[in-house]
Motif scaffolding. Sequence first.
Motif, PDB file in Angstrom:
ATOM      1  N   VAL A  44       0.751  -0.830  -0.198  1.00 30.29           N
ATOM      2  CA  VAL A  44       0.361  -0.511   0.099  1.00 30.29           C
ATOM      3  C   VAL A  44       0.942   1.442  -0.055  1.00 30.29           C
ATOM      4  O   VAL A  44       0.228   2.625  -0.459  1.00 30.29           O
ATOM      5  CB  VAL A  44      -1.257  -0.036   1.270  1.00 30.29           C
ATOM      6  CG1 VAL A  44      -1.298   1.290   1.195  1.00 30.29           C
ATOM      7  CG2 VAL A  44      -1.866  -1.248   0.828  1.00 30.29           C
ATOM      8  N   GLU A  51       4.262   3.950   2.172  1.00 26.88           N
ATOM      9  CA  GLU A  51       4.667   4.226   2.737  1.00 26.88           C
ATOM     10  C   GLU A  51       3.866   3.173   4.547  1.00 26.88           C
ATOM     11  O   GLU A  51       2.556   3.450   4.482  1.00 26.88           O
ATOM     12  CB  GLU A  51       5.539   5.157   2.516  1.00 26.88           C
ATOM     13  CG  GLU A  51       6.317   4.975   1.796  1.00 26.88           C
ATOM     14  CD  GLU A  51       7.358   6.794   1.714  1.00 26.88           C
ATOM     15  OE1 GLU A  51       7.165   7.314   3.323  1.00 26.88           O
ATOM     16  OE2 GLU A  51       8.129   7.523   0.852  1.00 26.88           O
ATOM     17  N   ALA A  52       4.793   3.892   5.823  1.00 24.31           N
ATOM     18  CA  ALA A  52       3.936   3.797   7.048  1.00 24.31           C
ATOM     19  C   ALA A  52       3.477   5.003   7.634  1.00 24.31           C
ATOM     20  O   ALA A  52       3.969   5.311   8.729  1.00 24.31           O
ATOM     21  CB  ALA A  52       4.508   2.239   7.735  1.00 24.31           C
ATOM     22  N   THR A  53       2.963   5.616   6.833  1.00 25.69           N
ATOM     23  CA  THR A  53       2.629   6.813   7.232  1.00 25.69           C
ATOM     24  C   THR A  53       1.229   7.237   6.752  1.00 25.69           C
ATOM     25  O   THR A  53       0.124   6.118   6.782  1.00 25.69           O
ATOM     26  CB  THR A  53       3.621   8.294   6.567  1.00 25.69           C
ATOM     27  OG1 THR A  53       2.871   7.907   4.822  1.00 25.69           O
ATOM     28  CG2 THR A  53       4.690   8.499   7.137  1.00 25.69           C
ATOM     29  N   HIS A  54       0.566   8.403   7.648  1.00 18.85           N
ATOM     30  CA  HIS A  54      -0.889   8.814   7.396  1.00 18.85           C
ATOM     31  C   HIS A  54      -1.428   8.086   8.092  1.00 18.85           C
ATOM     32  O   HIS A  54      -3.047   7.971   8.217  1.00 18.85           O
ATOM     33  CB  HIS A  54      -1.062   9.221   5.673  1.00 18.85           C
ATOM     34  CG  HIS A  54      -0.436   9.674   5.386  1.00 18.85           C
ATOM     35  ND1 HIS A  54      -0.317  11.275   5.203  1.00 18.85           N
ATOM     36  CD2 HIS A  54       0.224   9.553   4.590  1.00 18.85           C
ATOM     37  CE1 HIS A  54      -0.116  11.605   4.513  1.00 18.85           C
ATOM     38  NE2 HIS A  54       1.190  10.694   3.993  1.00 18.85           N
ATOM     39  N   GLN A  79      -1.550   4.500   8.505  1.00 23.75           N
ATOM     40  CA  GLN A  79      -1.264   3.290   8.521  1.00 23.75           C
ATOM     41  C   GLN A  79      -1.237   2.154   9.302  1.00 23.75           C
ATOM     42  O   GLN A  79       0.491   2.648  10.120  1.00 23.75           O
ATOM     43  CB  GLN A  79      -0.963   3.211   7.155  1.00 23.75           C
ATOM     44  CG  GLN A  79      -1.460   3.387   5.684  1.00 23.75           C
ATOM     45  CD  GLN A  79      -1.191   3.673   3.939  1.00 23.75           C
ATOM     46  OE1 GLN A  79      -2.425   1.755   4.052  1.00 23.75           O
ATOM     47  NE2 GLN A  79      -0.051   3.593   3.945  1.00 23.75           N
ATOM     48  N   HIS A  80      -1.513   0.745   9.450  1.00 20.25           N
ATOM     49  CA  HIS A  80      -1.078   0.355  10.420  1.00 20.25           C
ATOM     50  C   HIS A  80      -0.669  -1.202  10.174  1.00 20.25           C
ATOM     51  O   HIS A  80      -1.673  -1.932   9.812  1.00 20.25           O
ATOM     52  CB  HIS A  80      -1.623  -0.318  11.821  1.00 20.25           C
ATOM     53  CG  HIS A  80      -1.234  -0.541  12.520  1.00 20.25           C
ATOM     54  ND1 HIS A  80      -0.169  -0.322  13.464  1.00 20.25           N
ATOM     55  CD2 HIS A  80      -1.447  -2.013  13.375  1.00 20.25           C
ATOM     56  CE1 HIS A  80      -0.364  -1.836  14.731  1.00 20.25           C
ATOM     57  NE2 HIS A  80      -1.050  -2.319  14.340  1.00 20.25           N
ATOM     58  N   ASP A  81       0.581  -1.752   9.908  1.00 17.85           N
ATOM     59  CA  ASP A  81       0.851  -3.360   9.411  1.00 17.85           C
ATOM     60  C   ASP A  81       0.128  -3.069   8.234  1.00 17.85           C
ATOM     61  O   ASP A  81      -1.107  -4.337   7.581  1.00 17.85           O
ATOM     62  CB  ASP A  81      -0.154  -4.572   9.969  1.00 17.85           C
ATOM     63  CG  ASP A  81       1.202  -4.496  11.932  1.00 17.85           C
ATOM     64  OD1 ASP A  81       1.946  -4.005  11.513  1.00 17.85           O
ATOM     65  OD2 ASP A  81       0.101  -4.905  12.648  1.00 17.85           O
ATOM     66  N   ARG A  82       0.103  -2.547   7.226  1.00 20.92           N
ATOM     67  CA  ARG A  82      -0.427  -1.903   5.265  1.00 20.92           C
ATOM     68  C   ARG A  82       0.589  -2.125   4.582  1.00 20.92           C
ATOM     69  O   ARG A  82       0.056  -1.907   3.327  1.00 20.92           O
ATOM     70  CB  ARG A  82      -1.808  -0.990   5.185  1.00 20.92           C
ATOM     71  CG  ARG A  82      -2.596  -0.875   6.621  1.00 20.92           C
ATOM     72  CD  ARG A  82      -3.620  -1.654   6.360  1.00 20.92           C
ATOM     73  NE  ARG A  82      -4.214  -1.577   4.437  1.00 20.92           N
ATOM     74  CZ  ARG A  82      -5.342  -2.272   4.327  1.00 20.92           C
ATOM     75  NH1 ARG A  82      -5.879  -3.980   4.622  1.00 20.92           N
ATOM     76  NH2 ARG A  82      -5.615  -1.968   3.403  1.00 20.92           N
ATOM     77  N   SER A  83       1.649  -2.794   5.326  1.00 20.03           N
ATOM     78  CA  SER A  83       3.126  -2.651   4.021  1.00 20.03           C
ATOM     79  C   SER A  83       2.818  -3.924   2.761  1.00 20.03           C
ATOM     80  O   SER A  83       3.316  -2.598   2.301  1.00 20.03           O
ATOM     81  CB  SER A  83       4.170  -2.477   4.466  1.00 20.03           C
ATOM     82  OG  SER A  83       4.776  -4.075   5.562  1.00 20.03           O
ATOM     83  N   ALA A  85      -0.240  -5.325   1.979  1.00 21.57           N
ATOM     84  CA  ALA A  85      -2.028  -5.330   2.236  1.00 21.57           C
ATOM     85  C   ALA A  85      -2.178  -5.072   0.104  1.00 21.57           C
ATOM     86  O   ALA A  85      -1.257  -3.896  -0.049  1.00 21.57           O
ATOM     87  CB  ALA A  85      -3.614  -4.577   2.994  1.00 21.57           C
ATOM     88  N   GLY A 141      -4.702  -3.763  -1.269  1.00 20.66           N
ATOM     89  CA  GLY A 141      -4.952  -2.657  -1.646  1.00 20.66           C
ATOM     90  C   GLY A 141      -7.164  -2.891  -1.847  1.00 20.66           C
ATOM     91  O   GLY A 141      -7.146  -3.918  -1.922  1.00 20.66           O
TER      92      GLY A 141
END
Length: 206
Positions: free
Chosen positions: A130, A132-135, A137-141, A143, A145
Amino acid sequence: MMKGIIGKKIGMTSIFEPNGKQTAVTIIEAGPCVVTQVKTVETDGYNAIQVSFGEKKEKNTPKAELNHFAKASTSPKRFVKEFRNPDVQKALGETITTEIFAEGETIEVVGTSKGKGFQGVVKRHGFSGVGEATHGQHDRSRAPGSVGGSSYPSRVFKGMRMAGQTGNEQVKVKGLKILKIFPEKNYILVSGSVPGHNGSIVLIQK
């Protein structure tokens, strides 16, 4: 016209060619295979030869197969493959070895790829995740989408690239070159890699 043989993948190594180039090769034990049936246009509607490879215990072989192999005067075999329109004329019960190939020939190898079980979209299809781990997001790197529309079409289209079972399917690799043949051991050294694990059955054809 086609010629082919059944073999077993032994493993990989590397050799040095006469020009000094180091090349990765796959070692395949090609045959010996026994011709267990010869099909012709008159009897079957097409020309083909059926070849068999690998020993099989007689107690584990159905009677119909025992009688079939008995016609070729050979013991029960584990693997049977048919090659249509062969350019090598063989009679029932004859043996096919590495002699049908020559060094420098280009061939294609068919095998079953390694099964990798249930895999996500990153490993199965090469997705980037998905982001970077910002905005928030949690454990979605890793995923997948979004996979479909909301009000329309309100479903996921067939063929959507998603997570699922990976590998364990028939794969054909073309353009492989025979670099070395060891007829006394029935070994063929093929440039590059072929599908399947060590010990798996492959088809070599030209």
